[in-house]
Design a protein around this motif. Structure first.
Motif, PDB file in Angstrom:
ATOM      1  N   GLY A 142       0.751  -1.144  -0.083  1.00  0.00           N
ATOM      2  CA  GLY A 142       0.090  -0.013  -0.309  1.00  0.00           C
ATOM      3  C   GLY A 142       0.767   1.273  -0.184  1.00  0.00           C
ATOM      4  O   GLY A 142       0.443   2.347  -0.674  1.00  0.00           O
ATOM      5  N   VAL A 143       1.668   1.299   0.908  1.00  0.00           N
ATOM      6  CA  VAL A 143       2.617   2.366   0.804  1.00  0.00           C
ATOM      7  C   VAL A 143       3.358   2.794  -0.353  1.00  0.00           C
ATOM      8  O   VAL A 143       3.526   3.572  -1.057  1.00  0.00           O
ATOM      9  N   VAL A 144       4.099   1.591  -1.062  1.00  0.00           N
ATOM     10  CA  VAL A 144       4.765   1.577  -2.456  1.00  0.00           C
ATOM     11  C   VAL A 144       3.791   2.301  -3.461  1.00  0.00           C
ATOM     12  O   VAL A 144       4.056   3.190  -4.222  1.00  0.00           O
ATOM     13  N   LEU A 145       2.339   1.599  -3.458  1.00  0.00           N
ATOM     14  CA  LEU A 145       1.523   2.035  -4.473  1.00  0.00           C
ATOM     15  C   LEU A 145       1.064   3.688  -4.043  1.00  0.00           C
ATOM     16  O   LEU A 145       0.901   4.467  -5.252  1.00  0.00           O
ATOM     17  N   LEU A 146       1.058   4.155  -2.959  1.00  0.00           N
ATOM     18  CA  LEU A 146       1.180   5.600  -2.589  1.00  0.00           C
ATOM     19  C   LEU A 146       2.055   6.450  -3.122  1.00  0.00           C
ATOM     20  O   LEU A 146       1.795   7.493  -3.626  1.00  0.00           O
ATOM     21  N   LEU A 147       3.427   5.948  -2.946  1.00  0.00           N
ATOM     22  CA  LEU A 147       4.462   6.705  -3.240  1.00  0.00           C
ATOM     23  C   LEU A 147       4.404   6.655  -5.089  1.00  0.00           C
ATOM     24  O   LEU A 147       4.911   7.690  -5.757  1.00  0.00           O
ATOM     25  N   ALA A 148       3.947   5.508  -5.738  1.00  0.00           N
ATOM     26  CA  ALA A 148       3.951   5.655  -7.050  1.00  0.00           C
ATOM     27  C   ALA A 148       2.824   6.512  -7.681  1.00  0.00           C
ATOM     28  O   ALA A 148       2.974   7.050  -8.647  1.00  0.00           O
ATOM     29  N   VAL A 149       1.822   6.708  -6.848  1.00  0.00           N
ATOM     30  CA  VAL A 149       0.888   7.881  -7.114  1.00  0.00           C
ATOM     31  C   VAL A 149       1.584   9.137  -7.004  1.00  0.00           C
ATOM     32  O   VAL A 149       1.263   9.995  -8.092  1.00  0.00           O
ATOM     33  N   GLU A 150       2.473   9.304  -6.318  1.00  0.00           N
ATOM     34  CA  GLU A 150       3.097  10.636  -6.244  1.00  0.00           C
ATOM     35  C   GLU A 150       4.071  10.820  -7.428  1.00  0.00           C
ATOM     36  O   GLU A 150       4.138  12.103  -7.980  1.00  0.00           O
ATOM     37  N   PHE A 151       4.469   9.743  -7.926  1.00  0.00           N
ATOM     38  CA  PHE A 151       5.404  10.074  -9.103  1.00  0.00           C
ATOM     39  C   PHE A 151       4.524   9.553 -10.670  1.00  0.00           C
ATOM     40  O   PHE A 151       5.144  10.326 -11.640  1.00  0.00           O
ATOM     41  N   PHE A 152       3.850   8.602 -10.608  1.00  0.00           N
ATOM     42  CA  PHE A 152       3.141   8.140 -11.861  1.00  0.00           C
ATOM     43  C   PHE A 152       1.685   8.351 -11.718  1.00  0.00           C
ATOM     44  O   PHE A 152       0.997   7.931 -12.719  1.00  0.00           O
TER      45      PHE A 152
END
Length: 370
Positions: free
Chosen positions: A79-89
């Motif tokens: 979940g945290v990795v996906l939230l970080l991915a939202v930040e960039f992509f």
């Protein structure tokens, strides 16, 4: 053969929680038919999502607690990795970046954290239950802050607060000191004072978030703009009186005065057509769901199950309270659906998956007793 299949089907199911859920679904189908101007296709879509969600609930309930404990950390990290991915992509829509494009569809990773965060915190406290002290609560708070901060940055204040509440409930059931809770209430009161003063609010929150708060305090300041939703919602609920105007007979609804009447503001439709008595009945049904969840929490066989079940039950209460408060004008409009009632599949799937976790906790208790 049929008897064996039935026994296998009902084994992980908690009959009381299933009954209360189906009663809410019945209200939802009847209400959506009216709110959508008798659109049978939309009701059919709702029933399809309902069937998928119930199947998912059964699958989740069939999995033992021990398996969910092992999945807690991977689910949180994902979940945290996906939230970080939202930040960039992430995909930006209406000024907010909350979605990820995965080819065939878009996903909103913050939805995963509704379940992943309480799972992670329940696992963490279960792992340290033998020697729990204040340092573990500090670490738990940091575990909670990371996804909440990422969701706030999207920006999505409403979802961030609701996910933070799910984490707080785990801390509460784990034994968070009352003096800490008291300090938190004082801090919240100070923050509430700050955000209700425009010049201070815009230094902390986004301008549109401050506008929602000021509109809640005085909807008539912009009756055809930001205050329109609240004004029409309160008119519809108030005009329902004691017994309502009757099913399919809501004038505010069918003359198109209520915005988003099949989703976030469907409670206004319900209040207009079924009145105060109908509202009390729905709240009573919600309280039965919450009460059943708390009973499962109280009787859980493990610390993990107790904390997880308690958080799920109170988080369901939070979502219902926020939506009803938003529609009736006592809370800002934050785009939170009415649990199990509003049209839409994502919220229903996450709620029924969490109910599956409740049933998994209850099932393990029964197996240990046996």
């Amino acid at each position: 053969m049929i008897k064996q299949l039935w026994q296998r089907f009902k084994q992980p199911i908690d009959p009381w929680l299933l009954l209360f859920t189906l009663l809410v679904f019945l209200i939802s189908a009847v209400l959506l038919y009216s709110a959508s101007n008798q659109d049978t296709e939309r009701v059919s879509d709702k029933m399809t999502f309902m069937g998928i969600s119930l199947a998912l609930m059964w699958c989740v309930a069939s999995i033992r607690q021990q398996t969910w404990m092992r999945l807690a950390l991977p689910a949180y990290v994902t979940g945290v990795v996906l939230l970080l991915a939202v930040e960039f992509f992430g995909v930006t829509s209406h000024g907010a970046t909350r979605w990820l494009n995965v080819g065939i569809t878009r996903i909103q990773p913050s939805e995963l954290m509704r379940i992943a965060l309480p799972l992670m915190l329940a696992w963490y406290f279960h792992h340290h239950e033998a020697h729990l002290d204040w340092r573990h609560f500090v670490v738990a708070a940091l575990i909670m802050v990371v996804p909440v901060a990422l969701i706030l940055k999207q920006p999505d204040l409403g979802t961030a607060l609701l996910i933070a509440s799910s984490g707080f409930y785990v801390l509460f059931f784990a034994g968070l000191a009352w003096r800490v809770i008291g300090l938190g209430i004082i801090a919240f009161g100070v923050l509430a004072y700050v955000v209700t003063h425009w010049t201070l609010c815009v230094q902390i929150l986004h301008e549109y978030q401050c506008r929602r708060i000021s509109t809640m305090l005085d909807p008539t300041s912009d009756p055809l703009g930001a205050g329109y939703h609240i004004i029409q919602g309160t008119i519809a609920i108030g005009s329902g009186g004691w017994f309502g105007k009757g099913w399919l007979a809501g004038t505010q609804t069918h003359l198109d005065f209520i915005p988003e009447r099949t989703t976030d503001f469907i409670f206004a439709v319900y209040g207009e057509e079924f009145g105060l008595i109908g509202n009390v009945a729905l709240i009573g049904l919600y309280l039965l769901v919450i009460g059943r969840g708390l009973l499962i929490s109280h009787a859980a066989s493990t610390t993990f199950g107790r904390l997880l079940a308690g958080s799920i039950a109170l988080n369901f209460f939070t979502y219902a309270f926020v939506n009803m408060g938003m529609v009736s004008g006592i809370l800002p409009v934050v785009g939170v659906p009415l649990p199990l009632i509003s049209y839409g599949g994502t919220s229903m799937v996450s709620i029924l998956a969490s109910f599956g976790l409740l049933m998994s906790v209850q099932r393990d208790r029964k197996l240990m007793k046996g």
